[in-house]
Scaffold this motif. Structure first.
Motif, PDB file in Angstrom:
ATOM      1  N   GLY A  90       0.724  -1.262   0.010  1.00 34.82           N
ATOM      2  CA  GLY A  90      -0.056   0.045   0.022  1.00 34.82           C
ATOM      3  C   GLY A  90       0.943   1.183  -0.030  1.00 34.82           C
ATOM      4  O   GLY A  90       2.086   1.239  -0.304  1.00 34.82           O
ATOM      5  N   ILE A  91       0.312   2.400   0.537  1.00 32.55           N
ATOM      6  CA  ILE A  91       0.956   3.628   0.752  1.00 32.55           C
ATOM      7  C   ILE A  91       1.099   3.981   2.154  1.00 32.55           C
ATOM      8  O   ILE A  91       0.101   3.966   2.711  1.00 32.55           O
ATOM      9  CB  ILE A  91       0.168   4.593  -0.135  1.00 32.55           C
ATOM     10  N   ALA A  92       2.496   4.431   2.204  1.00 33.89           N
ATOM     11  CA  ALA A  92       2.555   4.777   3.827  1.00 33.89           C
ATOM     12  C   ALA A  92       2.918   6.235   3.737  1.00 33.89           C
ATOM     13  O   ALA A  92       3.695   6.923   3.078  1.00 33.89           O
ATOM     14  CB  ALA A  92       3.715   3.944   4.475  1.00 33.89           C
ATOM     15  N   SER A  93       2.624   6.843   5.086  1.00 34.24           N
ATOM     16  CA  SER A  93       2.691   8.141   5.452  1.00 34.24           C
ATOM     17  C   SER A  93       3.477   8.410   6.697  1.00 34.24           C
ATOM     18  O   SER A  93       3.865   7.346   7.207  1.00 34.24           O
ATOM     19  CB  SER A  93       1.477   9.030   5.405  1.00 34.24           C
ATOM     20  N   TRP A  94       3.918   9.508   7.187  1.00 33.18           N
ATOM     21  CA  TRP A  94       4.405   9.505   8.657  1.00 33.18           C
ATOM     22  C   TRP A  94       3.685  10.696   9.387  1.00 33.18           C
ATOM     23  O   TRP A  94       3.283  11.590   8.642  1.00 33.18           O
ATOM     24  CB  TRP A  94       5.866   9.575   8.464  1.00 33.18           C
ATOM     25  N   TYR A  95       3.805  10.693  10.864  1.00 35.28           N
ATOM     26  CA  TYR A  95       3.279  11.705  11.469  1.00 35.28           C
ATOM     27  C   TYR A  95       4.590  12.142  12.517  1.00 35.28           C
ATOM     28  O   TYR A  95       5.103  11.044  13.072  1.00 35.28           O
ATOM     29  CB  TYR A  95       1.957  11.349  11.990  1.00 35.28           C
ATOM     30  N   GLY A  96       4.549  13.474  13.087  1.00 35.69           N
ATOM     31  CA  GLY A  96       5.638  13.632  13.709  1.00 35.69           C
ATOM     32  C   GLY A  96       5.217  14.692  14.974  1.00 35.69           C
ATOM     33  O   GLY A  96       4.573  14.402  15.735  1.00 35.69           O
ATOM     34  N   GLY A  97       5.900  16.001  14.580  1.00 35.52           N
ATOM     35  CA  GLY A  97       6.014  16.824  15.676  1.00 35.52           C
ATOM     36  C   GLY A  97       4.634  17.198  16.445  1.00 35.52           C
ATOM     37  O   GLY A  97       4.809  17.289  17.617  1.00 35.52           O
ATOM     38  N   TYR A  98       3.611  17.410  15.789  1.00 33.27           N
ATOM     39  CA  TYR A  98       2.514  17.628  16.371  1.00 33.27           C
ATOM     40  C   TYR A  98       2.064  16.912  17.663  1.00 33.27           C
ATOM     41  O   TYR A  98       1.294  16.889  18.368  1.00 33.27           O
ATOM     42  CB  TYR A  98       1.352  17.940  15.413  1.00 33.27           C
ATOM     43  N   PHE A  99       2.084  15.328  17.169  1.00 32.09           N
ATOM     44  CA  PHE A  99       1.515  14.221  18.056  1.00 32.09           C
ATOM     45  C   PHE A  99       2.607  13.951  18.955  1.00 32.09           C
ATOM     46  O   PHE A  99       2.510  13.100  19.976  1.00 32.09           O
ATOM     47  CB  PHE A  99       1.235  13.451  16.982  1.00 32.09           C
ATOM     48  N   LEU A 105       5.058  10.627   1.304  1.00 34.76           N
ATOM     49  CA  LEU A 105       4.073   9.425   0.927  1.00 34.76           C
ATOM     50  C   LEU A 105       5.113   8.422   0.072  1.00 34.76           C
ATOM     51  O   LEU A 105       5.953   8.799  -0.848  1.00 34.76           O
ATOM     52  CB  LEU A 105       2.871   9.604  -0.061  1.00 34.76           C
ATOM     53  N   VAL A 106       4.959   7.206   0.348  1.00 36.48           N
ATOM     54  CA  VAL A 106       5.730   6.048  -0.340  1.00 36.48           C
ATOM     55  C   VAL A 106       5.043   4.842  -0.425  1.00 36.48           C
ATOM     56  O   VAL A 106       4.225   4.392   0.393  1.00 36.48           O
ATOM     57  CB  VAL A 106       6.832   5.981   0.380  1.00 36.48           C
ATOM     58  N   THR A 107       5.274   4.176  -1.803  1.00 33.33           N
ATOM     59  CA  THR A 107       4.703   2.891  -1.863  1.00 33.33           C
ATOM     60  C   THR A 107       5.649   1.769  -1.063  1.00 33.33           C
ATOM     61  O   THR A 107       6.754   1.969  -1.052  1.00 33.33           O
ATOM     62  CB  THR A 107       4.411   2.664  -3.264  1.00 33.33           C
ATOM     63  N   TYR A 108       4.905   0.709  -0.389  1.00 34.29           N
ATOM     64  CA  TYR A 108       5.566  -0.081   0.394  1.00 34.29           C
ATOM     65  C   TYR A 108       5.061  -1.547   0.384  1.00 34.29           C
ATOM     66  O   TYR A 108       4.122  -1.750  -0.346  1.00 34.29           O
ATOM     67  CB  TYR A 108       5.620   0.303   1.843  1.00 34.29           C
ATOM     68  N   GLN A 109       6.028  -2.253   0.841  1.00 38.03           N
ATOM     69  CA  GLN A 109       5.673  -3.649   0.924  1.00 38.03           C
ATOM     70  C   GLN A 109       6.105  -4.060   2.396  1.00 38.03           C
ATOM     71  O   GLN A 109       7.075  -3.743   2.920  1.00 38.03           O
ATOM     72  CB  GLN A 109       6.350  -4.745  -0.037  1.00 38.03           C
TER      73      GLN A 109
END
Length: 409
Positions: free
Chosen positions: A288-297, A370-374
């Motif tokens: 699928g597609i992966a995102s990331w979350y950081g400083g705010y959380f 965003l990046v496609t991943y396995q």
């Protein structure tokens, strides 16, 4: 009598001719004072003209010599541009293993220099070579000092220490630990540095140590350096916070630095994680597609009750059980990292994974977003390591078999 007079006249005439032959042309046979003065001035002008001509010729000769010297020097520099080597540096620079380092978003382009001779050559007007003292005692002292600095990391005060495990103090909050003249770790205080030094000295002096048995591990949930089933050093949360790094990554980096110092092959990031968490692959895969979350959380509660730490290797998924480990691979650059599920999300379609910031750095997707991943779902195949064995009752025997008792080195 007549012959005597003729002889005298002949002698006088010959003497006069000899005398005038040595005089300037302007002086010979010019009797009047005015003409004599003019002749002297003319001779002086002629002399000055000749002197100026000689001066001009000499200046041209000097210029030619300087130009020749400059050309010879420039040719020497051009011929040696590919073979010259910089002088050896005695500055101690830490060459350390580092996983998932921060990369600037915009890296300025650097000019590519294919041939130095394309640039304008320098012109030297004067070349001076310092006089060198090449006496045997001086040469011997210089060589001794050079090799002492190269082979023995020292503190800035210049004192030498020949121990296999050294401490280099950079400042009050930066202490480096070196093993066999190879950088091992950077710590924030003298107490931690001394503790590491003491433990590593025991390790280096041990005859039974096999460097290939060095590995990272989790002992009572704390990232640690292991030699077989023996604990070398644990990196607690306080230390990792002071260094502003993930304790898991620090344990793997320090393990690799120690393996290099003891002449063993370093581990890759995924190899280190598989050893640390005691994992093996399964046949279940996700894409699928992966995102990331950081400083705010950062610092907020996650879905499983932990505090979110953007520097830990974690991930959010909508339905996978908490504490499931995934080996995530970026399909665009083939970089991989192992992450642990501790949160829920993402809730923006078509994203199916939300990585921590450091996990995104490991995959090279911090700036792309965003990046496609396995992803491969991993299973634990090793017991949990502990320094504090429990005293199980009969009903807890099954749980106790999942523990591996380790000892201090």
């Amino acid at each position: 009598m007549i012959s005597t007079v003729m002889l005298w006249v002949t002698s006088f005439t010959g003497g006069t001719l000899v005398l005038t032959a040595n005089l300037p042309m302007g002086v010979i046979a010019n009797g009047s004072p005015t003409e004599f003065t003019a002749s002297l001035a003319k001779s002086q002008n002629l002399f000055l003209s000749i002197a100026k001509q000689y001066k001009s010729d000499w200046q041209k000769t000097l210029l030619s010599i300087n130009s020749f010297k400059s050309e010879v020097i420039n040719r020497g520099l051009a011929s040696n541009q590919n073979t010259s080597t910089p002088p050896p540096s005695t500055t101690l620079e830490a060459k350390e293993t580092q996983f998932c380092a921060s990369v600037p978003e915009n890296i300025p382009a650097q000019p590519h220099l294919q041939n130095v001779t394309n640039f304008r050559q320098m012109t030297f007007t004067q070349v001076s070579v310092p006089k060198l003292d090449l006496s045997p005692p001086t040469v011997v002292r210089s060589l001794q000092g050079f090799f002492n600095v190269i082979n023995n990391p020292v503190e800035p005060n210049g004192s030498y220490d020949y121990s296999p495990v050294l401490i280099v103090k950079r400042n009050s909050y930066n202490y480096e630990v070196w093993v066999n003249n190879s950088f091992f770790a950077r710590v924030p205080d003298q107490i931690t540095a001394n503790a590491l030094q003491k433990r590593l000295q025991q390790l280096v002096k041990s005859q039974a140590v096999q460097p290939t048995e060095l590995k990272p591990g989790l002992v009572d949930g704390i990232p640690s350096l292991m030699i077989g089933n023996q604990l070398i050093f644990a990196i607690d949360k306080k230390l990792s916070n002071e260094l502003s790094r993930s304790g898991d990554i620090l344990a793997m980096e320090w393990t690799n630095n120690l393996r290099i110092a003891l002449h063993a092959k370093p581990l890759t990031l995924v190899q280190g994680q598989m050893e640390m968490y005691g994992l093996q692959s399964s046949k279940r895969k996700l894409t699928g597609i992966a995102s990331w979350y950081g400083g705010y959380f950062h610092g907020r509660l996650t879905a499983n009750g932990e505090r979110y730490d953007q520097d830990d290797l974690t991930v959010a998924h909508r339905s996978l059980p908490f504490n499931t480990f995934l080996k995530v691979t970026n399909l665009e650059n083939k970089k991989s990292v192992i992450v642990r599920v501790n949160d829920r999300g993402p809730y923006i379609s078509p994203r199916s994974l939300d990585l921590s910031r450091t996990a995104a750095r490991c995959l090279g997707s911090e700036h792309t977003g965003l990046v496609t991943y396995q992803a491969v779902i991993l299973q634990q195949n090793a017991p949990q390591m502990t320094l504090k064995p429990s005293q199980p009752k009969t009903e807890d025997m099954a749980h106790s078999k999942g523990e591996l008792l380790v000892s201090n080195f």
